[in-house]
Design an enzyme around this catalytic site. Sequence first.
Site, PDB file in Angstrom:
ATOM      1  N   SER A   1       0.848  -1.189   0.000  1.00 17.08           N
ATOM      2  CA  SER A   1       0.000   0.000   0.000  1.00 17.08           C
ATOM      3  C   SER A   1       0.877   1.231   0.000  1.00 17.08           C
ATOM      4  CB  SER A   1      -0.947   0.009   1.202  1.00 17.08           C
ATOM      5  OG  SER A   1      -0.365   0.685   2.280  1.00 17.08           O
ATOM      6  N   LYS A   2       0.385   2.250  -0.681  1.00 15.18           N
ATOM      7  CA  LYS A   2       1.098   3.527  -0.781  1.00 15.18           C
ATOM      8  C   LYS A   2       1.280   4.118   0.620  1.00 15.18           C
ATOM      9  CE  LYS A   2       2.854   6.765  -3.273  1.00 15.18           C
ATOM     10  NZ  LYS A   2       4.169   6.561  -3.799  1.00 15.18           N
ATOM     11  N   ARG A   3       0.253   3.899   1.472  1.00 13.72           N
ATOM     12  CA  ARG A   3       0.302   4.460   2.832  1.00 13.72           C
ATOM     13  C   ARG A   3       1.517   3.957   3.610  1.00 13.72           C
ATOM     14  NH1 ARG A   3      -5.217   3.820   2.807  1.00 13.72           N
ATOM     15  NH2 ARG A   3      -5.100   1.848   3.918  1.00 13.72           N
TER      16      ARG A   3
ATOM     17  N   GLY B   1       4.317   3.316   2.291  1.00 15.60           N
ATOM     18  CA  GLY B   1       5.547   3.673   1.589  1.00 15.60           C
ATOM     19  C   GLY B   1       5.955   2.682   0.512  1.00 15.60           C
TER      20      GLY B   1
ATOM     21  N   ASP C   1       7.470   5.744  -8.633  1.00 17.05           N
ATOM     22  CA  ASP C   1       8.571   5.622  -7.665  1.00 17.05           C
ATOM     23  C   ASP C   1       9.654   4.695  -8.204  1.00 17.05           C
ATOM     24  OD1 ASP C   1       7.227   7.197  -5.814  1.00 17.05           O
ATOM     25  OD2 ASP C   1       6.262   5.481  -4.855  1.00 17.05           O
TER      26      ASP C   1
END
Length: 495
Positions: free
Chosen positions: A263-265, A267, A273
Amino acid sequence: MTLDHAFFEEMEARIPKGKVRTRFAPSPTGYMHVGNLRTALYTWLIARSQGGTFILRIEDTDQGRLVEGATDVIYKTLAECGLDHDEGPDLGGPVGPYIQTERRDLYGKYAQLLVEKGAAYYCFCEKTESEEDSGEFNRAADPCRSLTVQEAQARVDAGEPYVIRQRIPAEGTTTFHDAIFGDITVENKTLDDQVLIKRDGLPTYNFANVIDDHLMGITHVVRGSEYLSSAPKYDLLYRAFGWDIPTYVHCSPVMRDAQNKMSKRHGDPSYEDLRDQGYLTPAILNYVALLGWSPKGELSEQEVFSLDELVEAFDITGISKSPAIFDIEKLTHFNALYLRAMTPEDFARVAEPYIRQSVKDPRFDTARIAALLQARCEKLTDIPEKVDFFDQLPAYGREFYVNKKSKTNEEISARMLEAAIPVLEALPEWTDEAIHDALVNLATQLEVKNATLMWPVRIAAAGKLVTPGGAVEICAILGREETLKRLRSGLAMLQ
């Protein structure tokens, strides 16, 4: 309220038939994370491997989560990855518009058609959104379910706010088929009467999806396995309308480790990216393709696939039920393979901006520096730190000159540099070949191994223990004047 049935017939007549049609339908809520990219890739591969049509649809009904510029990220990512679409907001097509909010007038009509068929009903109960989302419900306790169509219509006409809910059969079971997971049966009593049209007149994600997929002639729906629990409700909607049910392809999640989804949350990297971290797009795509899919038959041992080769090899039956773990080291391995396989010219082109991050001096030829790096770099972001010594000799200690394997110490290194400086100074031309031959001949005269001479020359020229390329290549790129300046400085340090 009477419905115009000619409208529904016209909509049916527009639907393309007779070939595979798939869609990638992202919400413009930020980055393209790895799971999303994989969905796009598999959806594109199903269409391309079967000579079908790939559609881009933007699902923007959740207005609260929209991120400015996110639609551009979707277009840019698909274009960079070579996942070209045949129909979409930018290209148009026979079943547009391809942006959900531009289709908003459709959904209410189809919800009313369901009410007419008895498969949906108006609900006037006050419920908070959190109650809607929690899934805790008691169907029997919803008094609106038992209203007659006339009673409900009278309240709508009187201006009472309402939602339209799906009427799930109270008894029995629903069985749906998934291409990966097979037949799955659920008891209807475990399904809630989900909201189809919200109070603001906009459709819920689940309802808009079914309407759009049908009206766009979608034959294969690829999505994450977290939607398996919604699939029986989708099935019941298709059946209520009397529509063909598409092939469901539910893919297991991409995990950060055995316990946690990416998940992006937390990182975890998005496609952007990974590009910023120095990974090549073809390497990313190749690795993402193998996160939950494997080739069959004679290709079962193959790991490296171009996009064209993936089209040839792809088959839905190769998709796994098991979650896939994203392993950055494995991706790095793929990336290194792709970097090594590039032509020297292509590698020099992609490496140049990274070389120039630390080698600003225009005297130094980036193509020659790139030639040293190609076999020695795993990702492009490794480059600046590997070549920063060209612009400026780093500070280093005398202990760098001590190397057991090369049989050197400070004293021997001083002697080697003392002998090398006049030889290099006297060279008639400054080429790799001339430098190489001069140093090898000198080692023979001094009766030492080549490494005993080359080690101190390289350390003095680069000031680093580990360098791309050896003494000869580094001196050749530095040029005569800079090389001699550095070798004299190294000798002075040792004396």
